[in-house]
Design an enzyme around this catalytic site. Structure first.
Site, PDB file in Angstrom:
ATOM      1  N   LYS A   1      -6.733  67.212  57.597  1.00 48.44           N
ATOM      2  CA  LYS A   1      -5.695  68.009  56.708  1.00 48.44           C
ATOM      3  C   LYS A   1      -5.285  69.033  57.358  1.00 48.44           C
ATOM      4  O   LYS A   1      -4.946  69.706  58.244  1.00 48.44           O
ATOM      5  CB  LYS A   1      -6.284  68.143  55.720  1.00 48.44           C
ATOM      6  CG  LYS A   1      -5.883  67.297  54.535  1.00 48.44           C
ATOM      7  CD  LYS A   1      -4.902  66.960  54.066  1.00 48.44           C
ATOM      8  CE  LYS A   1      -4.392  65.779  53.617  1.00 48.44           C
ATOM      9  NZ  LYS A   1      -2.869  65.185  53.247  1.00 48.44           N
TER      10      LYS A   1
ATOM     11  N   SER B   1      -5.893  70.702  52.211  1.00 47.61           N
ATOM     12  CA  SER B   1      -7.142  69.909  50.432  1.00 47.61           C
ATOM     13  C   SER B   1      -7.843  70.851  51.372  1.00 47.61           C
ATOM     14  O   SER B   1      -8.420  71.368  52.447  1.00 47.61           O
ATOM     15  CB  SER B   1      -7.768  69.103  51.289  1.00 47.61           C
ATOM     16  OG  SER B   1      -8.899  68.529  50.389  1.00 47.61           O
TER      17      SER B   1
ATOM     18  N   ASN C   1      -2.257  57.468  58.805  1.00 49.63           N
ATOM     19  CA  ASN C   1      -0.969  58.491  57.710  1.00 49.63           C
ATOM     20  C   ASN C   1      -1.180  59.571  57.256  1.00 49.63           C
ATOM     21  O   ASN C   1      -0.102  60.455  56.584  1.00 49.63           O
ATOM     22  CB  ASN C   1      -1.993  57.768  56.484  1.00 49.63           C
ATOM     23  CG  ASN C   1      -1.658  56.304  56.400  1.00 49.63           C
ATOM     24  OD1 ASN C   1      -0.652  55.849  56.379  1.00 49.63           O
ATOM     25  ND2 ASN C   1      -3.216  55.534  55.777  1.00 49.63           N
TER      26      ASN C   1
ATOM     27  N   TYR D   1     -11.540  63.383  56.966  1.00 51.04           N
ATOM     28  CA  TYR D   1      -9.966  62.955  56.135  1.00 51.04           C
ATOM     29  C   TYR D   1     -10.070  64.710  56.021  1.00 51.04           C
ATOM     30  O   TYR D   1      -9.077  65.226  56.012  1.00 51.04           O
ATOM     31  CB  TYR D   1     -10.452  63.387  54.561  1.00 51.04           C
ATOM     32  CG  TYR D   1      -9.820  63.496  53.251  1.00 51.04           C
ATOM     33  CD1 TYR D   1      -8.591  63.235  53.324  1.00 51.04           C
ATOM     34  CD2 TYR D   1     -10.154  64.118  52.447  1.00 51.04           C
ATOM     35  CE1 TYR D   1      -7.493  63.562  52.870  1.00 51.04           C
ATOM     36  CE2 TYR D   1      -9.123  65.334  51.599  1.00 51.04           C
ATOM     37  CZ  TYR D   1      -7.713  64.577  52.039  1.00 51.04           C
ATOM     38  OH  TYR D   1      -7.110  65.340  50.878  1.00 51.04           O
TER      39      TYR D   1
HETATM   40  N1  LIG Z   1      -4.786  64.585  44.093  1.00 51.37           N
HETATM   41  C1  LIG Z   1      -5.689  65.850  44.641  1.00 51.37           C
HETATM   42  O1  LIG Z   1      -6.604  66.570  43.787  1.00 51.37           O
HETATM   43  C2  LIG Z   1      -5.516  66.508  46.033  1.00 51.37           C
HETATM   44  C3  LIG Z   1      -4.544  65.655  47.112  1.00 51.37           C
HETATM   45  N2  LIG Z   1      -4.508  66.545  47.845  1.00 51.37           N
HETATM   46  C4  LIG Z   1      -3.211  66.215  48.620  1.00 51.37           C
HETATM   47  O2  LIG Z   1      -2.387  65.904  48.330  1.00 51.37           O
HETATM   48  C5  LIG Z   1      -1.081  64.614  49.514  1.00 51.37           C
HETATM   49  C6  LIG Z   1      -1.032  63.515  47.803  1.00 51.37           C
HETATM   50  O3  LIG Z   1      -2.507  63.174  46.766  1.00 51.37           O
HETATM   51  P1  LIG Z   1      -2.889  62.454  45.077  1.00 51.37           P
HETATM   52  O4  LIG Z   1      -1.332  62.335  45.026  1.00 51.37           O
HETATM   53  O5  LIG Z   1      -3.692  62.445  44.887  1.00 51.37           O
HETATM   54  O6  LIG Z   1      -2.211  61.135  46.324  1.00 51.37           O
HETATM   55  P2  LIG Z   1      -1.929  59.489  45.910  1.00 51.37           P
HETATM   56  O7  LIG Z   1      -2.982  58.504  46.925  1.00 51.37           O
HETATM   57  O8  LIG Z   1      -1.950  59.327  44.420  1.00 51.37           O
HETATM   58  O9  LIG Z   1      -0.264  59.598  46.631  1.00 51.37           O
HETATM   59  C7  LIG Z   1      -0.407  59.460  47.879  1.00 51.37           C
HETATM   60  C8  LIG Z   1       1.470  58.877  47.766  1.00 51.37           C
HETATM   61  O10 LIG Z   1       1.238  58.445  49.400  1.00 51.37           O
HETATM   62  C9  LIG Z   1       1.924  57.593  49.808  1.00 51.37           C
HETATM   63  N3  LIG Z   1       1.389  57.036  50.911  1.00 51.37           N
HETATM   64  C10 LIG Z   1       0.233  56.922  51.671  1.00 51.37           C
HETATM   65  N4  LIG Z   1       0.247  56.966  52.544  1.00 51.37           N
HETATM   66  C11 LIG Z   1       2.186  56.724  52.793  1.00 51.37           C
HETATM   67  C12 LIG Z   1       2.124  56.156  54.169  1.00 51.37           C
HETATM   68  N5  LIG Z   1       1.969  55.795  54.932  1.00 51.37           N
HETATM   69  N6  LIG Z   1       4.055  56.498  54.318  1.00 51.37           N
HETATM   70  C13 LIG Z   1       4.589  56.933  53.135  1.00 51.37           C
HETATM   71  N7  LIG Z   1       4.080  56.747  51.800  1.00 51.37           N
HETATM   72  C14 LIG Z   1       2.499  56.528  51.852  1.00 51.37           C
HETATM   73  C15 LIG Z   1       0.370  56.134  48.523  1.00 51.37           C
HETATM   74  O11 LIG Z   1       1.792  55.232  48.714  1.00 51.37           O
HETATM   75  C16 LIG Z   1       0.730  57.648  47.272  1.00 51.37           C
HETATM   76  O12 LIG Z   1       2.262  57.215  46.150  1.00 51.37           O
HETATM   77  C17 LIG Z   1      -2.485  63.707  49.864  1.00 51.37           C
HETATM   78  O13 LIG Z   1      -2.022  64.405  51.248  1.00 51.37           O
HETATM   79  C18 LIG Z   1      -3.677  64.294  49.382  1.00 51.37           C
HETATM   80  O14 LIG Z   1      -4.289  64.514  50.617  1.00 51.37           O
HETATM   81  C19 LIG Z   1      -5.302  67.626  48.787  1.00 51.37           C
HETATM   82  C20 LIG Z   1      -6.133  67.681  47.691  1.00 51.37           C
HETATM   83  C21 LIG Z   1      -6.177  67.043  46.877  1.00 51.37           C
HETATM   84  O1  LIG Z   2      -8.643  66.658  48.653  1.00 50.59           O
HETATM   85  C1  LIG Z   2      -8.736  65.684  47.835  1.00 50.59           C
HETATM   86  O2  LIG Z   2      -9.621  67.118  47.503  1.00 50.59           O
HETATM   87  C2  LIG Z   2      -9.893  66.056  45.486  1.00 50.59           C
HETATM   88  C3  LIG Z   2     -11.011  66.845  45.228  1.00 50.59           C
HETATM   89  O3  LIG Z   2     -11.934  66.668  45.805  1.00 50.59           O
HETATM   90  P1  LIG Z   2     -13.705  66.205  45.891  1.00 50.59           P
HETATM   91  O4  LIG Z   2     -14.395  66.074  46.762  1.00 50.59           O
HETATM   92  O5  LIG Z   2     -13.990  66.591  44.371  1.00 50.59           O
HETATM   93  O6  LIG Z   2     -12.945  64.815  45.505  1.00 50.59           O
HETATM   94  C4  LIG Z   2      -9.948  65.520  45.498  1.00 50.59           C
HETATM   95  O7  LIG Z   2      -9.681  64.702  44.010  1.00 50.59           O
HETATM   96  C5  LIG Z   2      -8.681  64.146  46.338  1.00 50.59           C
HETATM   97  O8  LIG Z   2      -8.568  62.666  45.822  1.00 50.59           O
HETATM   98  C6  LIG Z   2      -8.458  64.482  47.338  1.00 50.59           C
HETATM   99  O9  LIG Z   2      -6.888  63.630  47.875  1.00 50.59           O
END
Ligand SMILES: NC(=O)C1=CN([C@@H]2O[C@H](COP(=O)(O)OP(=O)(O)OC[C@H]3O[C@@H](n4cnc5c(N)ncnc54)[C@H](O)[C@@H]3O)[C@@H](O)[C@H]2O)C=CC1
Ligand SMILES: O=C1O[C@H](COP(=O)(O)O)[C@@H](O)[C@H](O)[C@H]1O
Length: 268
Positions: free
Chosen positions: A156, A115, A90, A152
């Site tokens: 990234k 990330s 992914n 993970y």
């Molecule tokens: N939420 C956070 O605090 C953080 C998020 N990130 C990064 O931001 C991005 C989004 O994270 P979130 O929105 O929290 O995750 P999430 O899990 O809420 O959203 C990810 C979305 O991508 C879709 N998805 C996953 N794999 C897929 C694939 N192979 N093909 C098509 N769609 C796919 C899922 O269906 C989902 O809707 C990720 O890459 C994550 O690593 C990085 C650091 C922190």
């Molecule tokens: O990359 C990500 O980081 C956030 C924050 O990390 P955490 O170790 O404090 O949980 C995480 O919430 C998020 O799911 C992840 O995609």
């Protein structure tokens, strides 16, 4: 920006924070492997602009990329505990497919959701927990080498290297945003580390909008709000992108409740 913007992972937490903030401002192509319920789709986005596809499906990604000028690539496995087979598919293969399709289609700007976990290894025993506190002056600024603390994070960091490659070899402008911890309405509750890397929904939408509008070549920036506690510098995001965050975890208690401002007094 008149041409469509492709948003991958549109149905997830970050995607929804972006669409809540700037969903009505751009012509979007939304891609997610899960169909998006109507409530997650901005009014102006038609069915034809929604792609239910896996990002490892190169044909589907190429199709979604047609006529697109900018990409915000979020889709992937966001779990810090994700196993290798999932991040390989992914986060690495998927990001390679999206970046390659973007470069081949002549996309001008590409924002990649990296990330904090790409650099989690800097949080050594001798630096923590001081690192998470406002009086500590240790800062990462994006110039340091990746130092992942889990697989993970390795995935990234690999996405960032792919971005470097597609910038150098194809001239695509690429910005990697090392997102901290996105939560809605308040910083993570009772979580010192999370409060030091809080990214509010409003600042998240603004930051990714700046990624669409600013001029850059290849950049790595930190995606956090203007928190008093921080060990990530946001100077580069301010300078290069024009990021101007409005939120600060110091305006909330450790439990995540807003700290009331002093009421105005009549006294001079
Ligand atoms: N939420 C956070 O605090 C953080 C998020 N990130 C990064 O931001 C991005 C989004 O994270 P979130 O929105 O929290 O995750 P999430 O899990 O809420 O959203 C990810 C979305 O991508 C879709 N998805 C996953 N794999 C897929 C694939 N192979 N093909 C098509 N769609 C796919 C899922 O269906 C989902 O809707 C990720 O890459 C994550 O690593 C990085 C650091 C922190
Ligand atoms: O990359 C990500 O980081 C956030 C924050 O990390 P955490 O170790 O404090 O949980 C995480 O919430 C998020 O799911 C992840 O995609």
């Amino acid at each position: 920006m008149d041409d469509p913007v492709l948003l991958t992972g549109a149905g997830g937490r970050v995607g929804q924070a972006i669409l809540d903030g700037i969903g009505e401002e751009y012509d979007w192509r939304l891609l997610d492997r899960e169909p998006l319920p109507a409530a997650k789709v901005p009014d102006r986005v038609t069915d034809a602009d929604q792609y239910v596809a896996d990002i490892t499906d190169e044909r589907a990604v190429r199709e979604a990329m047609r006529g697109v000028n900018a990409v915000i690539h979020l889709a992937g496995d966001p779990r810090k505990t994700a196993p290798w087979d999932s991040v390989l598919r992914n986060n690495i293969d998927g990001t390679q497919a999206v970046m390659r399709a973007a470069a081949e289609a002549g996309v001008e700007k590409f924002a990649f959701a990296s990330s904090n976990h790409a650099v989690g290894g800097y949080e050594t025993d001798d630096r923590t927990p001081d690192l998470y506190r406002p009086d500590d002056d240790y800062r990462l600024d994006g110039d340091e080498l990746p130092r992942p603390g889990n697989l993970y994070g390795v995935s990234k960091a690999t996405g960032e290297f792919l971005g470097r490659y597609y910038h150098d070899e194809f001239g695509m402008a690429v910005v990697c945003v090392r997102i901290g911890n996105l939560t809605k309405d308040h910083p993570p509750r009772e979580y010192e580390r999370g409060q030091a890397m809080w990214l509010s929904h409003g600042d998240c939408a603004h930051l990714f909008e700046r990624c669409l509008l600013a001029e850059y070549g290849f950049e790595i920036v930190y995606g956090i709000s203007d928190n008093d506690r921080k060990y990530y510098s946001i100077d580069r995001a301010r300078e290069i992108l024009g990021y101007d965050p409005q939120d600060n975890s110091a305006n909330y208690t450790f439990e995540g409740d807003p700290i009331a401002e002093d009421p105005p007094t009549d006294e001079p």
